[in-house]
Write an enzyme that holds these catalytic residues in place. Structure first.
Site, short mmCIF file in Angstrom:
data_model
loop_
_atom_site.label_atom_id
_atom_site.label_comp_id
_atom_site.label_asym_id
_atom_site.label_seq_id
_atom_site.Cartn_x
_atom_site.Cartn_y
_atom_site.Cartn_z
N ASP A 4 0.85 -1.20 0.00
CA ASP A 4 0.00 0.00 0.00
C ASP A 4 0.89 1.25 0.00
OD1 ASP A 4 -2.96 0.98 0.51
OD2 ASP A 4 -1.79 1.99 2.06
N TYR B 37 -2.58 11.50 3.82
CA TYR B 37 -3.24 11.64 2.52
C TYR B 37 -3.29 13.09 2.08
CZ TYR B 37 -4.30 6.76 2.77
OH TYR B 37 -4.17 5.41 2.82
N HIS C 72 -5.57 -6.80 -1.12
CA HIS C 72 -4.71 -5.65 -0.91
C HIS C 72 -3.76 -5.82 0.27
CE1 HIS C 72 -3.54 -1.54 -1.53
NE2 HIS C 72 -3.84 -1.21 -0.30
#
Lengths: 489, 489
Positions: A262, A406, A463
């Site tokens: 990730d 983010y 994932h």
């Protein structure tokens, strides 16, 4: 207002604009007469040149590696002398934490007062799933036992660039003449070092046919669980890359291998790009080239899916479905990259809210079909494992600082994107799981990783690769490093 | 994954695709020789026809008004006899609620442990703003006094299509020969009837020069605060429109006026579209045509901003800035329209989290510049007013059901969009505030509202018009209705 459809609309309208332009051109300058031909020719040449320059400068050109300050200070600017030693650390899960949570759970009924429509997990985590998470957390999760389990590896903290960085370090037990290779494991969001608990013993145990084994360093990213977050803006992935490299040097490793997942894979890729001589090999379970050129190629390639994507065609295309899927699953990304602190307040304050927010990602990103199941696929997981990770975020109160990453990526996008365009000579190996969010063909990966030694396609898993498939990932890391070594020998 | 930039990228890449096509065409078919000219001509004709059909069918054509079932049952399917009477209702804010909240506030320090970067509200609600909200709520908010205040109007509940719908009804005191006109006030998200508390007396008091005054009906939307939410999917804005019209008929009004804000304006617009004979006039402080054609026109119009938007040019353009602003502010929309139930769990469980989530919208949508201020502009508000609204959501535990409306809009987008393309003959009046999120020129509004009697441009105020500027909005409603009446006389 309907964002999802908006997207589709904008796309259509822009291509309409393109067509419109063509029509206007063809009407205004009919191709008769030498003069009009010259005019059309000149206009086309100008357009072509502009397009060429745009593609050259903004998409294709390999930027020069920016000069980074390798000692940016992310901690408070105080005059206290910094303890820069490496200290042992123990994870604490105490009775008082449990008591505090029990008190908070008194208001559990409130959070479940809203009954789900009970057909699926289509509206998000539904009341059935929440009920199961709650029951397990409240009645079965044994804090002392889990603390013992989580402390089975050696934990440490040390200050790097002003921040206390936590890491696990596990040395292999070697009996014969086996080389010990340092391996940096980088987790993503909303994960933690917990994702590596099952894979660590597999990596640190010598195996037949391999004359090497790994010494594992698994840090918590700054702002995630046990590692301190920055006190000022700017700690984006390439800055974390610098911190991680400085951490490895401090521990004593000038050169090392990396495995990333990730956003940890993005960080690993940046380390391999900024410090290519220090990274002996890069293994990733998120093999993605995030450059504009890669994305553009995949969009244009939609015309010939098989030609572009080969065997991956049905994973990369149809683009419209993939785009809709991405939009449906990326609301959290959109919110976190714009208002992390607002949503963070509720998540810091509500253990069940935090649990639902984190566990939703595990359920949906391991297998998108879980969305159509009433229990969201929860029954296929060991709930203890899911809760360990939630408790790491909860007890450290670190969800907000983790969300901020983010926003930092968005705020520093130009440099982030430039780094994805600078190829790294580091030997690289990609592991593609079946249900991962993004799949890209090898030739696109090679633009970023020209030394792509191999790619493994796993017909299973999603994932959270190390968490879901520790055996397969460990096998693949051994295989990759064996290949890296044979190339240099 | 950088959503924001992704957008820009996609746009660029698509127009690149257009240019590319043009270049390929001109290379492959040089315009010499009659055959190649015919081929190019045919290709252009086919493209033109496809484009024409697409625009006609999907953008321009006015769809036929769908046949709606006006009695869809949204409540539980049980055999109990439904009480369909109109019952008085009182808002309750009790000592035990306060006690319960105080207990929850014990964990307040946890929620503020994360210090904001303290320069602005750029990362969302920061710890300064949260601290002020908390202090006011914990120490100054007087539950009994506020309950008295909130009950100063007559509240009622009645069951419509299976759901208990709450509404305020205020009759004017009339002394002389003044006409009483029923007016339906429709609030938006994250608002409630509280937004109308200051404007109600202005609307129900006769004023000089006007031979009419209003009787106000202000319902809570289903799933919002005191009105029950649906127990199954599908309760989107046009279904709420039907419920609101049925409510008005039940109260005794076959014909009425409407004022709408935010999603309440969408609902009001749908009532005027589905039941044009029952709506005497439609006033909106969110005058927006949400059709694809409107959006396409604004995108193409970016080439000639002043020509398209006139005086509004600097509010509508530059498109890139507006789009970036929209993306930055729409993370909550994206999340709510995809996973309402997940984020709802934390918001149902954390009063401060809920307060921050709701109040952020009030701060940013009244004035976007509040983002750059450390206190987010909180000092310009009466905190009591902001908290009343938060408590309405909190005490009723209704945030999740309110969030679900966004997902319903997405899930029923085709019909939603079709309704925006069907013009309504109802006399309409728009009030544009200075800082509202979307501004559209009059000629675009007229496609949807051909009977647009007038538009007022207010050089002040933002998205929550009645809440922020009750005097100006009341004046404008009186002005609009006076104009509606003079047209029919």
């Amino acid at each position: 207002m309907p964002l999802k459809k908006n997207e589709v609309k904008r796309k259509k309208s822009v291509s309409f604009e393109g067509d419109q332009e063509k029509i206007i051109l063809s009407k205004t300058y009919p191709t008769t007469g030498i003069l009009s031909k010259i005019i059309v020719g000149v206009i086309l040449l100008v357009l072509l040149y502009q397009l060429y320059m745009y593609i050259q400068v903004s998409i294709v050109a390999v930027p020069v590696l920016p000069k980074f300050d390798l000692n940016v200070w992310w901690g408070p600017n105080n005059t206290k002398v910094q303890d820069s030693s490496i200290r042992p650390y123990r994870i604490v899960l105490s009775d008082s934490m449990q008591e505090n949570l029990r008190r908070k759970f008194e208001s559990y009924r409130r959070a479940t007062r809203i009954k789900s429509f009970n057909e699926s997990s289509e509206y998000g985590i539904n009341s059935d799933v929440l009920g199961q998470i709650f029951a397990h957390w409240q009645f079965k999760y044994n804090y002392r036992e889990r603390a013992r389990y989580l402390n089975k590896y050696s934990h440490f903290k040390t200050n790097v660039q002003g921040l206390d960085i936590h890491f696990i370090r596990v040395k292999p037990e070697i009996t014969d003449n086996v080389k010990v290779l340092p391996l940096l494991l980088l987790h993503g969001w909303p994960s933690s070092v917990k994702d590596f608990y099952d894979i660590i013993p597999l990596l640190t145990t010598p195996r037949a046919g391999h004359n090497f084994v790994f010494e594992v360093i698994a840090p918590s990213l700054p702002g995630f669980t046990y590692s301190q977050g920055a006190v000022r803006p700017g700690l984006t992935t390439y800055q974390i890359a610098i911190i991680m490299r400085n951490l490895m040097e401090k521990i004593g490793f000038k050169q090392f291998y990396i495995h990333g997942e990730d956003i940890g894979s993005t960080i690993g890729s940046h380390i391999a790009t900024i410090f290519p001589k220090q990274v002996l090999g890069f293994h990733t379970s998120t093999p993605v080239n995030f450059s504009k050129l890669a994305q553009l190629t995949l969009i244009l390639g939609a015309v010939f899916p098989t030609y572009i994507a080969g065997d991956l065609a049905d994973k990369v295309y149809p683009l419209k479905d993939k785009m809709n899927y991405f939009l449906e699953e990326s609301g959290y990304l959109h919110l976190q990259s714009t208002k992390p602190d607002t949503v963070g307040i509720a998540l810091q304050d509500s253990p069940l809210g935090l649990g639902a927010y984190i566990i939703e990602k595990y359920l949906l990103f391991t297998n998108p079909n879980n969305k159509n199941i009433q229990d969201g696929g929860l029954s296929t997981f060991n709930k203890m494992d899911l809760l360990d990770n939630v408790l790491m975020y909860w007890t450290t109160g670190s969800i907000t600082t983790s969300l901020r990453l983010y926003k930092e990526v968005i705020d520093n996008y130009d440099t982030e994107e430039a780094l994805t365009r600078i190829p790294t000579p580091v030997p690289t190996w990609g592991l593609r799981t079946k249900y991962d969010l993004i799949h890209q063909p090898d030739f696109i990966l090679r633009w970023k990783y020209p030394n792509l030694v191999g790619v493994t396609n796993l017909d299973d898993g999603g994932h959270f690769a190390s968490f879901e498939k520790p055996n397969e990932v460990a096998d693949d890391i051994f295989k990759a490093v064996k290949n890296f070594l044979s190339k240099t020998e």
